[in-house]
Design a protein around this motif. Sequence first.
Motif, PDB file in Angstrom:
ATOM      1  N   SER A 183     -80.432  18.135  77.951  1.00  0.00           N
ATOM      2  CA  SER A 183     -79.881  17.029  78.737  1.00  0.00           C
ATOM      3  C   SER A 183     -80.848  15.859  78.747  1.00  0.00           C
ATOM      4  N   TYR A 184     -80.330  14.666  78.974  1.00  0.00           N
ATOM      5  CA  TYR A 184     -81.189  13.502  79.184  1.00  0.00           C
ATOM      6  C   TYR A 184     -81.939  13.622  80.502  1.00  0.00           C
ATOM      7  N   LEU A 185     -81.501  14.528  81.339  1.00  0.00           N
ATOM      8  CA  LEU A 185     -82.172  14.782  82.619  1.00  0.00           C
ATOM      9  C   LEU A 185     -82.970  16.071  82.504  1.00  0.00           C
ATOM     10  N   GLN A 229     -82.147  19.359  84.399  1.00  0.00           N
ATOM     11  CA  GLN A 229     -80.854  20.012  84.155  1.00  0.00           C
ATOM     12  C   GLN A 229     -81.028  20.884  82.911  1.00  0.00           C
ATOM     13  N   GLN A 234     -79.229  21.934  80.476  1.00  0.00           N
ATOM     14  CA  GLN A 234     -78.706  21.431  79.213  1.00  0.00           C
ATOM     15  C   GLN A 234     -77.689  20.347  79.532  1.00  0.00           C
ATOM     16  N   SER A 235     -77.230  19.662  78.509  1.00  0.00           N
ATOM     17  CA  SER A 235     -76.157  18.691  78.696  1.00  0.00           C
ATOM     18  C   SER A 235     -74.943  19.374  79.301  1.00  0.00           C
ATOM     19  N   SER A 236     -74.218  18.645  80.105  1.00  0.00           N
ATOM     20  CA  SER A 236     -73.003  19.225  80.656  1.00  0.00           C
ATOM     21  C   SER A 236     -71.999  19.450  79.542  1.00  0.00           C
TER      22      SER A 236
END
Lengths: 316, 316, 316, 316
Positions: free
Chosen positions: A134-136, A139, A141-143
């Motif tokens: 994820s870019y965050l 988190q 992984q990416s949603s």
Amino acid sequence: MTEPLYELAHLGHAELLTPVYDESLAFFTEVYGLDLVHESGGSAYLRAWGDHDLTTLKLTAADRAGLGHVAWRAVSPQALERRVAALEERGTDGEWIDGDFGHGKAYSFIAPSGQRMELYYETEKYRAPVGKASYLPNQPQSSVSRGVGAARIDHINVLADDVPGTRAFMCDTLGFKLREHLIPPGRPEAGAWLSLMNKAHDLAITREPAPGVTGRLHHLAYAVENREDVLRAADIFCELGVEIEFGPAKHSRTQGFFLYVLEPGGNRIEVFSGGFHIFAPDWEPVTWTTEGQGRSTAWGLDVPASFHSHATPVLP
Amino acid sequence: MTEPLYELAHLGHAELLTPVYDESLAFFTEVYGLDLVHESGGSAYLRAWGDHDLTTLKLTAADRAGLGHVAWRAVSPQALERRVAALEERGTDGEWIDGDFGHGKAYSFIAPSGQRMELYYETEKYRAPVGKASYLPNQPQSSVSRGVGAARIDHINVLADDVPGTRAFMCDTLGFKLREHLIPPGRPEAGAWLSLMNKAHDLAITREPAPGVTGRLHHLAYAVENREDVLRAADIFCELGVEIEFGPAKHSRTQGFFLYVLEPGGNRIEVFSGGFHIFAPDWEPVTWTTEGQGRSTAWGLDVPASFHSHATPVLP
Amino acid sequence: MTEPLYELAHLGHAELLTPVYDESLAFFTEVYGLDLVHESGGSAYLRAWGDHDLTTLKLTAADRAGLGHVAWRAVSPQALERRVAALEERGTDGEWIDGDFGHGKAYSFIAPSGQRMELYYETEKYRAPVGKASYLPNQPQSSVSRGVGAARIDHINVLADDVPGTRAFMCDTLGFKLREHLIPPGRPEAGAWLSLMNKAHDLAITREPAPGVTGRLHHLAYAVENREDVLRAADIFCELGVEIEFGPAKHSRTQGFFLYVLEPGGNRIEVFSGGFHIFAPDWEPVTWTTEGQGRSTAWGLDVPASFHSHATPVLP
Amino acid sequence: MTEPLYELAHLGHAELLTPVYDESLAFFTEVYGLDLVHESGGSAYLRAWGDHDLTTLKLTAADRAGLGHVAWRAVSPQALERRVAALEERGTDGEWIDGDFGHGKAYSFIAPSGQRMELYYETEKYRAPVGKASYLPNQPQSSVSRGVGAARIDHINVLADDVPGTRAFMCDTLGFKLREHLIPPGRPEAGAWLSLMNKAHDLAITREPAPGVTGRLHHLAYAVENREDVLRAADIFCELGVEIEFGPAKHSRTQGFFLYVLEPGGNRIEVFSGGFHIFAPDWEPVTWTTEGQGRSTAWGLDVPASFHSHATPVLP
């Protein structure tokens, strides 16, 4: 006063049995939106995009649907040992097992309600590969927006012939806290909602309608991020030909916003959002004396008969 | 391994000082939507409709704005004693006080960052009178839609000259867990986000921009139920003539959806929703090395200069 | 090809009759969230905060509930004259009336389905007084969060013994466009959904279940801003002791997100959000051949029996 | 009074030029979530899942970005002829063209602001193949959750050296209605928002910052279903590495909830939801006299400089 125990952290994972493995796997990946992490020995290991652990669902081919086991993660190795000691002191007949894909050694036992449960501490965290990160960084992984995009494992509802006995066992030995229960006047306790820390429930125990039957699963729930996502899920289930059993609507107990379907194997699966949070360490359990108090759902929607009768394994 | 401590349950209440008591009180009741529960000795005691405690905000007339104190509730009387012992063992110079409206005896001390803090266990729960009781017995009262309808106290952000020293103190003596921190390369730690149980943060500690200044408040936050409620709050603030400082937008750290305004006394107040949940007992703190990693807010919205400079008390 | 007519602009206002005027007025102001603008001659004139006209609901004391009349606003004085001419050419027995509080002269007639309808052009726009003006000059006034905070009048559903005859009349003489209809095989047309410009429906005509009965109202709907507001409304109705008849859920026809209650006088009132938009001038009406096609509601929720039987006036 | 014209139905489609065709096509399909319907002659024809027409976006390889043309659909063949007559009467130098993939003959002309525009009536509706049909027959196909899942074409914003002249042309010849405009004191009209039927705007005309430049595109917008979908889109853009230029936030004019990015070719693309609806046929245009009235965005968020300077084609 007795101090509240904070020795179990969360619902770690569940194993669901299915007589139609391929169809169930397709449902969990394409419709429910989980990722397949590993497959071996007739089992698939899956995860939701927001799960920090490597896997939270084990799907196992079997001759009938039901709950293989449900596992609770301890807050520390020491807490794990203490909880096992408490179980054994109470005469629970369990055993240590070596672990499984995604987690280390576990203590396996049968709850008074008949479901196999495990306690464990060692777990493998998910490390997103390039392209899935994820870019965050907070988190895992990416949603995932495939299907309903289930976000993280949330809670489980088991059936018990003896609700108060089962909940007392879970509270006394494992530190679950009773948050709410339903005791219709003149009838046995019909349900109890228990949690470990701040959620309204990690475990619901409701009454087995069939006399003498034990160990059945009512439903397993993953959370999505908000109520709009539950409404979206309803459309997606309809688009993908999955019949909705119940919801979307709001439960009076837990205040969760819910939507229930049966996966192809017959196990009931929930898409869940919300639920109130509990911060008080001395929360006074809410006793609902009748279904009618606050309606059987918050806004008065009737509960379909199947919701009270269907569970897995399905009775012959 | 060292076991995680679960000895503090939640942010119990905060005392805000204001040089314009009447205006601040009007803001918190009419705009922010809190209920006034009690008023005495130059202080107002307020609560949000979703708070299970009788009061979570004490508003006190003073010659300048700022934080009177912030109070953390222990999970048990024994946990309270243990945390006080830990504080004293570390040489913290605190004292027991008799309590206040809404709670019993408390241990009062000054955090390394200069804010007065209290630990307590005995609290008075809110009992809704007829006409205020919710149709849902698991909710402390009917929801309030006056103004933005703040739902429950959520978290506090204090400033510290020494962020790592302050967070280490909070973690070591009180059992806060470090969830995320920001360490720009070659500069001191700029911020740390700590929580007690399942939230992404109950306490944020960010760097005091003014050298040698201690004890200041960055903001106090109440939660609303979802992101639409934050968007609604933005409209309501505008309708009621309250200037928005920052937001609505999404923080990269905590992933909270935020909206900040200054109450008439000058204290920064947040309307907050969301934030990810933490269930792993061995959560690995996320180290953000630059503001730019994940942007200073999740979607790239610039942080206004005032957000880095304004705090209460305002410096002369 | 015949050109589509754009001569009526929107549902202007409706008059509801109630045998319990005070209770109905309290419902519409305190629960539904309308503002009382004027009261005279046994009638109250109300408006929603987002209505640009001075009043959109006239509530009139009567010996029984029902629809006093429903009024459609023409796009111009000329269009009004043309539509009246079309009505008269078809042999409709109407008459010009002087107007009422909030609007000028109107042509009053009885629709084939028995409801009194009015066409008018001259209207009085709402001018918010100081203190009610919105911070947004393109909004008629500040939003109202009292009760469910109904935002603007949206659509009406009348019953008709002869659905196709009634819809043909509305389309041919007034320029309504048929958007969707329901024709169960071997049975008469059960419902038709008509609109004037971009909405999925301004007028629904559904089949009167009682033989020989005419002129009844099924429901009147105001819109709220989004689906979360409909969910919020469900909680507010429950908190305020108003029983929910049906919803929240999603209609298959119009795709509207709905919630129905009965006001104290017995008239069915909807809280509505969404619905798809129609931009194609040559929209092909969607023919639903069975209730089961797309379910009777989008996600399969059963329609309560009362929804098919209750209307106002209630039959003796 | 002059009668309002309802002769154009909606924004039919737009053609965007891009110097990086492959990257732009990947953006519109994989990130924005459109479906590719057809590709020929250096152009791709795309559609959103909620578009009832076969295609609403034509993407054409070119040496620079910008607007190829924008097309408005008439409500009938007769209305098309009347609007062309009105254009020609005003001396507009246009010509009939044969049509294109998805629509029939069109009248092509250059607006006073320099953009090529088309009027047409004959269009090809989308017929979903098996596997793409929605469970709701009133929806053109199943919703698409790939990328941000843009739902339907909504509006376009062009730049004009002479805003009032351009809007007068669009209103007088084509029946656009002026809904809002911005006239800073002592400066030329900075923007005008026009619509055809019930939307707050189908066309925005804002002032070209570069003297003597004509024909530029400010942005093209597709709608999503609600504000949560705009917030979701922000996350998805970040996950997919697309920088957000502006938003999510709320415009004061139109009240739309917005999010802007640049597609790889440089054209600005919006994800849009909401906006108020206009039903009054005699809507009084709202004149905003300063940017500061109601802020430049509803909640006070500053407009980034690029939003006032960047347009396509980019000036040398």
